[in-house]
Write a protein that holds these residues in place. Structure first.
Motif, PDB file in Angstrom:
ATOM      1  N   PHE A  36     -18.190  12.508   2.334  1.00  0.00           N
ATOM      2  CA  PHE A  36     -19.013  13.692   2.070  1.00  0.00           C
ATOM      3  C   PHE A  36     -19.678  14.145   3.367  1.00  0.00           C
ATOM      4  O   PHE A  36     -20.054  13.316   4.199  1.00  0.00           O
ATOM      5  N   THR A  37     -19.823  15.447   3.541  1.00  0.00           N
ATOM      6  CA  THR A  37     -20.446  15.968   4.751  1.00  0.00           C
ATOM      7  C   THR A  37     -21.965  15.974   4.590  1.00  0.00           C
ATOM      8  O   THR A  37     -22.483  15.941   3.466  1.00  0.00           O
ATOM      9  N   GLU A  38     -22.653  16.058   5.711  1.00  0.00           N
ATOM     10  CA  GLU A  38     -24.114  16.131   5.670  1.00  0.00           C
ATOM     11  C   GLU A  38     -24.571  17.380   4.921  1.00  0.00           C
ATOM     12  O   GLU A  38     -25.571  17.338   4.201  1.00  0.00           O
ATOM     13  N   THR A  39     -23.840  18.474   5.065  1.00  0.00           N
ATOM     14  CA  THR A  39     -24.187  19.717   4.366  1.00  0.00           C
ATOM     15  C   THR A  39     -24.048  19.543   2.860  1.00  0.00           C
ATOM     16  O   THR A  39     -24.918  19.983   2.090  1.00  0.00           O
ATOM     17  N   GLU A  40     -22.979  18.906   2.412  1.00  0.00           N
ATOM     18  CA  GLU A  40     -22.791  18.669   0.976  1.00  0.00           C
ATOM     19  C   GLU A  40     -23.914  17.797   0.424  1.00  0.00           C
ATOM     20  O   GLU A  40     -24.459  18.070  -0.658  1.00  0.00           O
ATOM     21  N   ILE A  41     -24.272  16.766   1.163  1.00  0.00           N
ATOM     22  CA  ILE A  41     -25.343  15.860   0.725  1.00  0.00           C
ATOM     23  C   ILE A  41     -26.663  16.598   0.677  1.00  0.00           C
ATOM     24  O   ILE A  41     -27.411  16.488  -0.301  1.00  0.00           O
ATOM     25  N   LEU A  42     -26.959  17.377   1.696  1.00  0.00           N
ATOM     26  CA  LEU A  42     -28.210  18.126   1.741  1.00  0.00           C
ATOM     27  C   LEU A  42     -28.298  19.129   0.604  1.00  0.00           C
ATOM     28  O   LEU A  42     -29.361  19.292  -0.012  1.00  0.00           O
ATOM     29  N   ASP A  43     -27.201  19.810   0.299  1.00  0.00           N
ATOM     30  CA  ASP A  43     -27.200  20.762  -0.821  1.00  0.00           C
ATOM     31  C   ASP A  43     -27.593  20.080  -2.126  1.00  0.00           C
ATOM     32  O   ASP A  43     -28.388  20.601  -2.911  1.00  0.00           O
ATOM     33  N   VAL A  44     -27.044  18.889  -2.357  1.00  0.00           N
ATOM     34  CA  VAL A  44     -27.368  18.148  -3.582  1.00  0.00           C
ATOM     35  C   VAL A  44     -28.826  17.689  -3.550  1.00  0.00           C
ATOM     36  O   VAL A  44     -29.546  17.820  -4.550  1.00  0.00           O
TER      37      VAL A  44
END
Length: 80
Positions: A36-44
């Motif tokens: 998972f990318t940092e952006t995907e994690i941050l969005d969640v």
């Protein structure tokens, strides 16, 4: 939206089902290792903050306020 749900499910699997304070590194590192990318994690993380499932704290920590998961329909199920 499917990737968001995959990211959310992976993140929720790392969270305890009780109130607790965790280091974001302890959550982020395993998720990045899973691809998972940092952006995907941050969005969640931001979405869970808005839903009051978690609270982001100073010092790169998060507090679990309640456990929540998606129901069979994909809608948010707050009964857990």
């Amino acid at each position: 939206m499917k990737r968001y749900q995959e990211t959310r499910a992976a993140l929720m699997a790392l969270l305890p089902r009780a109130r607790a304070v965790l280091d974001l590194y302890d959550v982020g590192q395993p998720l990045v290792a899973q691809g998972f990318t940092e952006t995907e994690i941050l969005d969640v993380l931001i979405n869970l903050t808005h839903q009051k499932v978690i609270e982001l704290l100073p010092g790169n920590q998060l507090k679990v306020l309640r456990f929540s998961d998606f129901g069979p329909s994909g809608d948010l199920d707050n009964s857990a």
